[in-house]
Write an enzyme that holds these catalytic residues in place. Structure first.
Site, PDB file in Angstrom:
ATOM      1  N   SER A 121      69.341   8.579 118.524  1.00 33.44           N
ATOM      2  CA  SER A 121      68.667   7.983 117.798  1.00 33.44           C
ATOM      3  C   SER A 121      68.357   7.157 117.051  1.00 33.44           C
ATOM      4  O   SER A 121      66.897   6.617 116.657  1.00 33.44           O
ATOM      5  CB  SER A 121      68.315   9.081 116.429  1.00 33.44           C
ATOM      6  N   HIS A 142      65.087   7.536 124.507  1.00 29.16           N
ATOM      7  CA  HIS A 142      65.354   8.399 123.572  1.00 29.16           C
ATOM      8  C   HIS A 142      64.332   9.090 124.102  1.00 29.16           C
ATOM      9  O   HIS A 142      63.258   8.612 123.682  1.00 29.16           O
ATOM     10  CB  HIS A 142      64.907   7.246 122.019  1.00 29.16           C
ATOM     11  N   GLU A 154      61.051   6.794 124.127  1.00 35.70           N
ATOM     12  CA  GLU A 154      61.761   6.366 122.916  1.00 35.70           C
ATOM     13  C   GLU A 154      62.194   5.216 123.628  1.00 35.70           C
ATOM     14  O   GLU A 154      63.278   5.256 124.002  1.00 35.70           O
ATOM     15  CB  GLU A 154      61.657   5.962 121.737  1.00 35.70           C
ATOM     16  N   ASN A 192      62.576   7.968 114.297  1.00 35.37           N
ATOM     17  CA  ASN A 192      63.072   8.018 113.048  1.00 35.37           C
ATOM     18  C   ASN A 192      63.805   7.039 111.611  1.00 35.37           C
ATOM     19  O   ASN A 192      63.769   7.856 110.854  1.00 35.37           O
ATOM     20  CB  ASN A 192      65.151   7.883 112.881  1.00 35.37           C
TER      21      ASN A 192
HETATM   22  P1  NAI Z   1      75.395  18.159 121.066  1.00 35.65           P
HETATM   23  O1  NAI Z   1      75.325  18.097 119.634  1.00 35.65           O
HETATM   24  O2  NAI Z   1      73.639  19.455 121.220  1.00 35.65           O
HETATM   25  O3  NAI Z   1      75.349  17.713 122.210  1.00 35.65           O
HETATM   26  C1  NAI Z   1      76.256  16.751 122.297  1.00 35.65           C
HETATM   27  C2  NAI Z   1      77.470  17.144 123.514  1.00 35.65           C
HETATM   28  O4  NAI Z   1      78.411  16.048 123.493  1.00 35.65           O
HETATM   29  C3  NAI Z   1      77.845  18.453 123.173  1.00 35.65           C
HETATM   30  O5  NAI Z   1      77.976  19.221 124.254  1.00 35.65           O
HETATM   31  C4  NAI Z   1      80.076  17.729 123.238  1.00 35.65           C
HETATM   32  O6  NAI Z   1      80.771  18.293 124.044  1.00 35.65           O
HETATM   33  C5  NAI Z   1      79.399  16.436 123.990  1.00 35.65           C
HETATM   34  N1  NAI Z   1      80.441  15.111 123.844  1.00 35.65           N
HETATM   35  C6  NAI Z   1      81.197  14.594 122.518  1.00 35.65           C
HETATM   36  N2  NAI Z   1      81.338  14.096 123.286  1.00 35.65           N
HETATM   37  C7  NAI Z   1      81.803  13.504 124.502  1.00 35.65           C
HETATM   38  C8  NAI Z   1      82.393  12.916 125.283  1.00 35.65           C
HETATM   39  N3  NAI Z   1      83.050  12.145 124.698  1.00 35.65           N
HETATM   40  N4  NAI Z   1      82.646  13.019 126.406  1.00 35.65           N
HETATM   41  C9  NAI Z   1      81.964  14.015 127.113  1.00 35.65           C
HETATM   42  N5  NAI Z   1      81.136  15.095 126.503  1.00 35.65           N
HETATM   43  C10 NAI Z   1      81.073  15.052 125.157  1.00 35.65           C
HETATM   44  O7  NAI Z   1      74.223  16.504 120.295  1.00 35.65           O
HETATM   45  P2  NAI Z   1      72.878  16.228 120.827  1.00 35.65           P
HETATM   46  O8  NAI Z   1      71.406  16.780 119.505  1.00 35.65           O
HETATM   47  O9  NAI Z   1      72.166  16.796 122.167  1.00 35.65           O
HETATM   48  O10 NAI Z   1      72.501  14.931 120.490  1.00 35.65           O
HETATM   49  C11 NAI Z   1      72.946  14.136 121.426  1.00 35.65           C
HETATM   50  C12 NAI Z   1      72.852  12.521 121.201  1.00 35.65           C
HETATM   51  O11 NAI Z   1      71.423  12.891 121.240  1.00 35.65           O
HETATM   52  C13 NAI Z   1      72.730  12.119 119.959  1.00 35.65           C
HETATM   53  O12 NAI Z   1      72.978  10.442 120.448  1.00 35.65           O
HETATM   54  C14 NAI Z   1      70.964  12.509 119.183  1.00 35.65           C
HETATM   55  O13 NAI Z   1      70.927  11.374 118.280  1.00 35.65           O
HETATM   56  C15 NAI Z   1      70.379  12.181 120.247  1.00 35.65           C
HETATM   57  N6  NAI Z   1      69.087  12.507 120.054  1.00 35.65           N
HETATM   58  C16 NAI Z   1      69.089  14.514 119.368  1.00 35.65           C
HETATM   59  C17 NAI Z   1      67.751  15.151 118.697  1.00 35.65           C
HETATM   60  C18 NAI Z   1      67.971  16.353 118.588  1.00 35.65           C
HETATM   61  O14 NAI Z   1      66.940  16.741 118.310  1.00 35.65           O
HETATM   62  N7  NAI Z   1      69.369  16.482 118.387  1.00 35.65           N
HETATM   63  C19 NAI Z   1      66.769  14.524 119.312  1.00 35.65           C
HETATM   64  C20 NAI Z   1      66.475  12.554 120.644  1.00 35.65           C
HETATM   65  C21 NAI Z   1      67.907  12.448 120.137  1.00 35.65           C
END
Ligand code: NAI
Length: 296
Positions: A121, A142, A154, A192
């Site tokens: 993000s 993104h 994005e 963002n």
């Molecule tokens: P989340 O916390 O829901 O999921 C992250 C996942 O990554 C978890 O299942 C975790 O077990 C896994 N993980 C963490 N470290 C790991 C590793 N080293 N190897 C393999 N798996 C690993 O996070 P979310 O919300 O899906 O965010 C993911 C990315 O997307 C971030 O960079 C966030 O900024 C971005 N993002 C999030 C949005 C949102 O609305 N939540 C919108 C757009 C982008």
């Protein structure tokens, strides 16, 4: 550049499962990787549930659901999940050190001609690219949450991203029915940079007692025609994700206007992360009827 047919998605959380869903729906082979087995099983359940929702709205045929699900394989082992992949989309937690590390690992374990994308993000694409042997093929992709519904991606061009790589990713975005908007690589990019200061200001407005949760959200919905209030949206995104993005922008621009509200910091410290933890600015014990919390 090689045709993209197989995609590895690293991180099967909120975003990773949505990205896997969309690519599988459009006929790509998807390897979904997470270090946690439970994240992978939750992701598969979520994707199946969301596909059925799409079928109820006649957006896809129910008969196609098993074939779409079959396109997705899951892995806890990164090197297994990268085999034969043409594109990697990293969607692990918004933690700079963790992302730098996983980019080094992906670079080490994947084919030399692969494209490496991040769903970050806010974190610098050029800094992720610097961890790899192919900075010309590192790019930001993104996606917006919820991925199956949102029509925009994005696309972030890092300092060394090649024109060919950019064109390929823009074309791929269009191939999955979404619009690509290209942004330069500065903290928070476009989305963002604009959204997070609004969310942070809504939290400050609550913190200073100027309004309550229901009132702040009602003003932005009824008064500004936003589909969700900013506090509801923060809970939906994840308060930990919001805090990480604000920290990246605050550190990146050295401008106090991006400093996260102390209330946001407190809630994340207490483990109140929004919908995913059952509590943020709203209580989600009754998932269909969230109640606005008082006394912040
Ligand atoms: P989340 O916390 O829901 O999921 C992250 C996942 O990554 C978890 O299942 C975790 O077990 C896994 N993980 C963490 N470290 C790991 C590793 N080293 N190897 C393999 N798996 C690993 O996070 P979310 O919300 O899906 O965010 C993911 C990315 O997307 C971030 O960079 C966030 O900024 C971005 N993002 C999030 C949005 C949102 O609305 N939540 C919108 C757009 C982008």
């Amino acid at each position: 550049m090689k045709k993209i047919t197989q995609i590895s998605i690293i991180g099967a959380g909120t975003m990773g499962n949505g990205i896997a869903h969309v690519f599988a729906q459009y006929g790509f082979k998807v390897a979904l990787v997470d270090r946690e087995e439970y994240s992978l099983s939750n992701a598969k359940k979520t994707i199946e549930k969301n596909l059925h929702r799409q079928a109820q709205k006649s957006l896809i045929e129910t008969a196609h659901i098993p074939a779409i699900l079959n396109q997705i394989s899951t892995y806890t082992d990164l090197s297994e999940g990268l085999k034969n992949s043409d594109l990697v989309i990293e969607a692990i937690s918004e933690d700079k050190e963790a992302k730098l590390h996983i980019f080094r690992e992906i670079d080490r374990l994947s084919a030399p001609e692969i494209i490496l994308a991040s769903n970050t993000s806010s974190i610098s694409i050029s800094s992720l690219a610097s961890q790899t042997s192919k900075p010309d093929r590192v790019i930001g992709m993104h996606f917006m949450n919820p991925v199956p519904l949102m029509t925009l991606v994005e696309v972030i061009r890092g300092a060394n991203t090649s024109k060919e790589c950019l064109e390929k990713i823009v074309q791929l975005t269009e191939q999955i029915g979404k619009e690509a908007v290209v942004a330069k690589d500065y903290p928070g990019f476009i989305a963002n940079r604009i959204l997070m200061p609004m969310i942070n200001e809504a939290i400050e407005t609550l913190f200073q007692g100027i309004g309550d949760v229901a009132g702040i959200d009602a003003i932005m919905k009824g008064g500004m025609r936003h589909p969700m209030g900013p506090l509801q949206l923060a809970d939906f995104i994840g308060l930990d994700v919001c805090l990480s993005i604000l920290n990246v922008m605050h550190e990146g621009f050295k401008n106090p206007k991006y400093a996260p509200s102390p209330l946001l910091v407190n809630l994340v410290t207490a483990g109140h992360l929004g919908i995913k933890s059952g509590r943020g600015f709203y209580d989600y014990s009754d998932a269909k009827n969230p109640t606005a919390l008082q006394n912040f």
